[in-house]
Write an enzyme that holds these catalytic residues in place. Structure first.
Site, PDB file in Angstrom:
ATOM      1  N   ASP A  52       0.849  -1.190   0.000  1.00 52.87           N
ATOM      2  CA  ASP A  52       0.000   0.000   0.000  1.00 52.87           C
ATOM      3  C   ASP A  52       0.885   1.240   0.000  1.00 52.87           C
ATOM      4  O   ASP A  52       1.828   1.339   0.797  1.00 52.87           O
ATOM      5  CB  ASP A  52      -0.902   0.003   1.223  1.00 52.87           C
ATOM      6  CG  ASP A  52      -2.059   0.986   1.071  1.00 52.87           C
ATOM      7  OD1 ASP A  52      -2.462   1.254  -0.069  1.00 52.87           O
ATOM      8  OD2 ASP A  52      -2.574   1.461   2.092  1.00 52.87           O
ATOM      9  N   TYR A 108       1.177   5.756  -0.647  1.00 54.03           N
ATOM     10  CA  TYR A 108       0.794   7.004   0.032  1.00 54.03           C
ATOM     11  C   TYR A 108       0.816   8.103  -1.031  1.00 54.03           C
ATOM     12  O   TYR A 108       1.565   9.047  -0.931  1.00 54.03           O
ATOM     13  CB  TYR A 108       1.840   7.239   1.122  1.00 54.03           C
ATOM     14  CG  TYR A 108       1.493   8.162   2.265  1.00 54.03           C
ATOM     15  CD1 TYR A 108       0.213   8.279   2.777  1.00 54.03           C
ATOM     16  CD2 TYR A 108       2.514   8.900   2.878  1.00 54.03           C
ATOM     17  CE1 TYR A 108      -0.053   9.091   3.856  1.00 54.03           C
ATOM     18  CE2 TYR A 108       2.261   9.725   3.962  1.00 54.03           C
ATOM     19  CZ  TYR A 108       0.966   9.818   4.445  1.00 54.03           C
ATOM     20  OH  TYR A 108       0.707  10.628   5.522  1.00 54.03           O
ATOM     21  N   HIS A 132      -3.939  14.041   1.078  1.00 54.94           N
ATOM     22  CA  HIS A 132      -4.068  13.159   2.240  1.00 54.94           C
ATOM     23  C   HIS A 132      -2.843  13.263   3.141  1.00 54.94           C
ATOM     24  O   HIS A 132      -2.975  13.420   4.372  1.00 54.94           O
ATOM     25  CB  HIS A 132      -4.254  11.714   1.762  1.00 54.94           C
ATOM     26  CG  HIS A 132      -4.217  10.706   2.868  1.00 54.94           C
ATOM     27  ND1 HIS A 132      -5.193  10.626   3.837  1.00 54.94           N
ATOM     28  CD2 HIS A 132      -3.309   9.726   3.151  1.00 54.94           C
ATOM     29  CE1 HIS A 132      -4.899   9.634   4.668  1.00 54.94           C
ATOM     30  NE2 HIS A 132      -3.761   9.076   4.285  1.00 54.94           N
ATOM     31  N   GLU A 136     -10.183   3.715   4.194  1.00 51.20           N
ATOM     32  CA  GLU A 136      -9.281   4.404   3.277  1.00 51.20           C
ATOM     33  C   GLU A 136      -9.727   4.093   1.859  1.00 51.20           C
ATOM     34  O   GLU A 136      -9.689   2.927   1.423  1.00 51.20           O
ATOM     35  CB  GLU A 136      -7.825   3.982   3.492  1.00 51.20           C
ATOM     36  CG  GLU A 136      -7.267   4.464   4.806  1.00 51.20           C
ATOM     37  CD  GLU A 136      -5.759   4.315   4.928  1.00 51.20           C
ATOM     38  OE1 GLU A 136      -5.176   4.970   5.823  1.00 51.20           O
ATOM     39  OE2 GLU A 136      -5.164   3.555   4.134  1.00 51.20           O
ATOM     40  N   GLU A 145      -9.283   3.854  -1.879  1.00 48.19           N
ATOM     41  CA  GLU A 145      -8.081   3.688  -2.682  1.00 48.19           C
ATOM     42  C   GLU A 145      -8.387   3.028  -4.027  1.00 48.19           C
ATOM     43  O   GLU A 145      -9.445   2.419  -4.213  1.00 48.19           O
ATOM     44  CB  GLU A 145      -7.045   2.850  -1.928  1.00 48.19           C
ATOM     45  CG  GLU A 145      -6.752   3.355  -0.523  1.00 48.19           C
ATOM     46  CD  GLU A 145      -5.561   2.666   0.121  1.00 48.19           C
ATOM     47  OE1 GLU A 145      -4.772   2.020  -0.603  1.00 48.19           O
ATOM     48  OE2 GLU A 145      -5.417   2.784   1.357  1.00 48.19           O
ATOM     49  N   ASP A 187      -8.777   0.039   2.461  1.00 43.30           N
ATOM     50  CA  ASP A 187      -7.747  -0.438   3.390  1.00 43.30           C
ATOM     51  C   ASP A 187      -8.168  -0.032   4.796  1.00 43.30           C
ATOM     52  O   ASP A 187      -7.738   0.994   5.323  1.00 43.30           O
ATOM     53  CB  ASP A 187      -6.387   0.150   3.014  1.00 43.30           C
ATOM     54  CG  ASP A 187      -5.246  -0.518   3.759  1.00 43.30           C
ATOM     55  OD1 ASP A 187      -5.313  -1.742   3.944  1.00 43.30           O
ATOM     56  OD2 ASP A 187      -4.300   0.177   4.144  1.00 43.30           O
ATOM     57  N   ARG A 242      -7.072   3.329  13.746  1.00 43.55           N
ATOM     58  CA  ARG A 242      -6.181   4.474  13.940  1.00 43.55           C
ATOM     59  C   ARG A 242      -5.538   4.482  15.333  1.00 43.55           C
ATOM     60  O   ARG A 242      -4.397   4.943  15.471  1.00 43.55           O
ATOM     61  CB  ARG A 242      -6.938   5.783  13.713  1.00 43.55           C
ATOM     62  CG  ARG A 242      -7.521   5.951  12.323  1.00 43.55           C
ATOM     63  CD  ARG A 242      -6.458   5.945  11.253  1.00 43.55           C
ATOM     64  NE  ARG A 242      -7.037   6.238   9.934  1.00 43.55           N
ATOM     65  CZ  ARG A 242      -6.370   6.186   8.793  1.00 43.55           C
ATOM     66  NH1 ARG A 242      -5.097   5.831   8.794  1.00 43.55           N
ATOM     67  NH2 ARG A 242      -6.958   6.477   7.650  1.00 43.55           N
ATOM     68  N   GLN A 259      -2.828   1.844  15.209  1.00 40.31           N
ATOM     69  CA  GLN A 259      -1.782   2.344  14.313  1.00 40.31           C
ATOM     70  C   GLN A 259      -0.935   3.424  14.991  1.00 40.31           C
ATOM     71  O   GLN A 259       0.296   3.435  14.877  1.00 40.31           O
ATOM     72  CB  GLN A 259      -2.426   2.893  13.038  1.00 40.31           C
ATOM     73  CG  GLN A 259      -1.440   3.448  12.021  1.00 40.31           C
ATOM     74  CD  GLN A 259      -2.160   4.056  10.811  1.00 40.31           C
ATOM     75  OE1 GLN A 259      -3.383   4.023  10.716  1.00 40.31           O
ATOM     76  NE2 GLN A 259      -1.390   4.615   9.899  1.00 40.31           N
ATOM     77  N   TYR A 280       3.164   2.530  15.177  1.00 38.53           N
ATOM     78  CA  TYR A 280       3.814   2.785  13.891  1.00 38.53           C
ATOM     79  C   TYR A 280       5.239   3.337  14.008  1.00 38.53           C
ATOM     80  O   TYR A 280       6.001   3.293  13.036  1.00 38.53           O
ATOM     81  CB  TYR A 280       2.949   3.690  13.017  1.00 38.53           C
ATOM     82  CG  TYR A 280       3.114   5.175  13.226  1.00 38.53           C
ATOM     83  CD1 TYR A 280       3.883   5.950  12.357  1.00 38.53           C
ATOM     84  CD2 TYR A 280       2.480   5.810  14.291  1.00 38.53           C
ATOM     85  CE1 TYR A 280       4.012   7.308  12.538  1.00 38.53           C
ATOM     86  CE2 TYR A 280       2.607   7.167  14.484  1.00 38.53           C
ATOM     87  CZ  TYR A 280       3.370   7.913  13.600  1.00 38.53           C
ATOM     88  OH  TYR A 280       3.501   9.259  13.788  1.00 38.53           O
ATOM     89  N   LYS A 321      -3.466  -2.210  10.368  1.00 45.24           N
ATOM     90  CA  LYS A 321      -3.868  -2.296   8.965  1.00 45.24           C
ATOM     91  C   LYS A 321      -4.143  -3.731   8.502  1.00 45.24           C
ATOM     92  O   LYS A 321      -4.873  -3.937   7.544  1.00 45.24           O
ATOM     93  CB  LYS A 321      -2.751  -1.739   8.076  1.00 45.24           C
ATOM     94  CG  LYS A 321      -2.429  -0.272   8.303  1.00 45.24           C
ATOM     95  CD  LYS A 321      -3.391   0.610   7.551  1.00 45.24           C
ATOM     96  CE  LYS A 321      -2.881   2.039   7.473  1.00 45.24           C
ATOM     97  NZ  LYS A 321      -3.737   2.887   6.635  1.00 45.24           N
ATOM     98  N   THR A 342      -8.403  -5.968   4.284  1.00 44.66           N
ATOM     99  CA  THR A 342      -8.369  -5.032   3.156  1.00 44.66           C
ATOM    100  C   THR A 342      -9.377  -5.546   2.140  1.00 44.66           C
ATOM    101  O   THR A 342      -9.258  -6.684   1.670  1.00 44.66           O
ATOM    102  CB  THR A 342      -6.979  -4.965   2.516  1.00 44.66           C
ATOM    103  OG1 THR A 342      -6.031  -4.498   3.482  1.00 44.66           O
ATOM    104  CG2 THR A 342      -6.972  -4.025   1.321  1.00 44.66           C
ATOM    105  N   THR A 347      -4.680   6.206   0.563  1.00 43.94           N
ATOM    106  CA  THR A 347      -5.894   7.017   0.639  1.00 43.94           C
ATOM    107  C   THR A 347      -5.862   8.160  -0.365  1.00 43.94           C
ATOM    108  O   THR A 347      -4.874   8.891  -0.459  1.00 43.94           O
ATOM    109  CB  THR A 347      -6.060   7.600   2.048  1.00 43.94           C
ATOM    110  OG1 THR A 347      -6.002   6.539   2.988  1.00 43.94           O
ATOM    111  CG2 THR A 347      -7.384   8.329   2.186  1.00 43.94           C
ATOM    112  N   GLU A 401      -9.588  12.289   8.287  1.00 46.02           N
ATOM    113  CA  GLU A 401      -9.531  13.617   7.663  1.00 46.02           C
ATOM    114  C   GLU A 401     -10.891  14.299   7.685  1.00 46.02           C
ATOM    115  O   GLU A 401     -10.987  15.495   7.985  1.00 46.02           O
ATOM    116  CB  GLU A 401      -9.071  13.490   6.218  1.00 46.02           C
ATOM    117  CG  GLU A 401      -7.667  12.959   6.025  1.00 46.02           C
ATOM    118  CD  GLU A 401      -7.425  12.666   4.566  1.00 46.02           C
ATOM    119  OE1 GLU A 401      -7.016  13.586   3.827  1.00 46.02           O
ATOM    120  OE2 GLU A 401      -7.652  11.516   4.149  1.00 46.02           O
TER     121      GLU A 401
END
Length: 398
Positions: free
Chosen positions: A114, A116, A121, A187, A189, A221, A225, A228, A232, A241, A245, A331, A345
């Site tokens: 995945d 970015y 975003h 997300e 995508e 995805d 949060r 994460q 992370y 994550k 998916t 995203t 967001e």
């Protein structure tokens, strides 16, 4: 304009210019390959096509591995069979109403990566989490950032999504706790499905994108949060994550999307290995619905990094491609609030909840919520191409 003898509604996602591949079954039948056309699935395992044996199997992998020459030959023959009236008698018995079939994961996933790709975003998240710093990291405009996901938890649209459990730390908390995620997110995508493999140690240039990538799917995805955020640093996303998916059941061939190609502006100019060939940006407008209510329309055409560049970067170190590899855009968000492709967001990390038309409010997903992502793109002759839906409903933590 090319037309099919099969009746296709004007507003259909699946005109004859599209012809996306999937895997379907009816009660008591073995899964096999089909192509969506209007309100029908064409049972391509029963047609006079090149490589016909590939379509009688439960995945598209064997056909995808044959490469772009085979993909174009089959697409050309399908178009002939579905537009030339002389073939109507032999093909019509193999049209099955889509309402009568179950759709399956269309390909066996080899690896999942995945990216970015959306500057909007990445900028939004930078402002949320690093308000006193530059929103983009120093490397962001120099390379397509990504992470390796878990291929075994890629599921087809309609598969329930169980709320994940994991470690997370409340704001200001002294230490972590373990339990169901309280900040479950989406997300929106776009995903790319690899057909033709490559040799280990041999980078794949972006100019070879159409020789290796079979087609395009929609991706959600799902992201926890709170899990994460705690895990992370320093190695990036992991359990926040990897629990699920979701992908759409139809794979839209690249050849169908030629009219949707766009070239993004990139400043500074990327390094030479990321600029070989013409860019494969795609003007695709997505739509995100939460419990039936439209909450966002992310524009994939605004993505900064294109899938050909992502392919080149993903293999730049000599990593090989395998048939069934899936890589996703990350995203997608546009410049406006109603174009943001994630709840983090849309609600600014929960501080500005969404008011839905049914009177409810959402910061993040609740058990029972259903999220559906759809998308459309320009097709040949001014047609409208759809991707079908990718849908998931949240179930309580087990």
């Amino acid at each position: 304009m090319t037309r099919s003898w099969v009746p296709v509604p004007d507003d259909s996602d699946f005109p004859v210019h599209n012809l996306p591949y999937g895997v379907f079954s009816r009660a008591g039948d073995q899964p096999r390959a089909g192509v969506a056309l209007g309100d029908f699935v064409v049972d391509v395992s029963r047609l006079d096509l090149p490589h016909a044996a590939d379509f009688a199997t439960t995945t598209l992998n064997a056909f995808m591995a044959r490469g772009s020459g085979a993909w174009r030959a089959v697409r050309s023959r399908l178009t002939e069979l579905l537009t030339d009236q002389t073939h109507r008698h032999s093909v019509a018995p193999h049209l099955i109403p889509r309402a009568e079939v179950a759709l399956h994961l269309p390909f066996e996933v080899a690896d999942y990566v995945d990216f970015y790709a959306s500057e909007h975003h990445a900028t939004n998240l930078g402002r949320i989490f690093r308000p006193a710093q530059e929103p983009l990291t120093a490397n962001w405009k120099h390379l397509p950032i990504g992470y390796h996901g878990r291929a075994g938890t890629v599921v087809v649209s309609g598969t329930p999504v169980v709320r994940p459990r994991g470690q997370h730390r409340a704001a200001g908390g002294a230490g972590p706790s373990f339990g169901p995620s309280q900040r479950l997110d989406i997300e929106a995508e776009v995903g790319f499905v690899v057909g033709t493999p490559s040799a280990l140690g041999a980078p794949v240039p972006g100019s070879a994108f159409a020789d290796h990538v079979f087609g395009v799917v929609l991706v959600n995805d799902w992201s926890a949060r709170d899990i994460q955020a705690w895990e992370y640093v320093p190695l990036g996303p992991f359990l926040g994550k990897s629990f699920a998916t979701s992908v759409s059941p139809w794979v839209v061939p690249l050849d169908a999307l030629a009219a949707a190609r766009v070239t993004p502006h990139q400043e500074p100019t990327p390094l030479p290995y990321l600029t070989e060939g013409r860019r494969w940006g795609l003007d695709i407008t997505m739509e995100v619905r939460l419990n039936g209510h439209v909450i966002s329309r992310p524009p994939y055409g605004t993505a900064y990094w294109t899938p050909d560049q992502q392919l080149a970067h993903m293999t730049a170190n000599g990593a090989s491609l395998r048939t069934g590899d899936l890589y996703a855009s990350g995203t997608i968000s546009g410049p406006r609030r109603d174009q943001r492709g994630s709840l983090i967001e849309l609600t600014w990390n929960g501080s500005e909840p969404l008011d839905l038309p049914d009177g409810s409010r959402r910061a993040f997903l609740l058990d029972g919520d259903t999220v559906t992502i759809s998308a459309v793109a320009r097709g040949a002759d001014g047609t409208r191409l759809g991707f079908g839906d990718v849908t998931g409903t949240i179930q309580p933590a087990g």
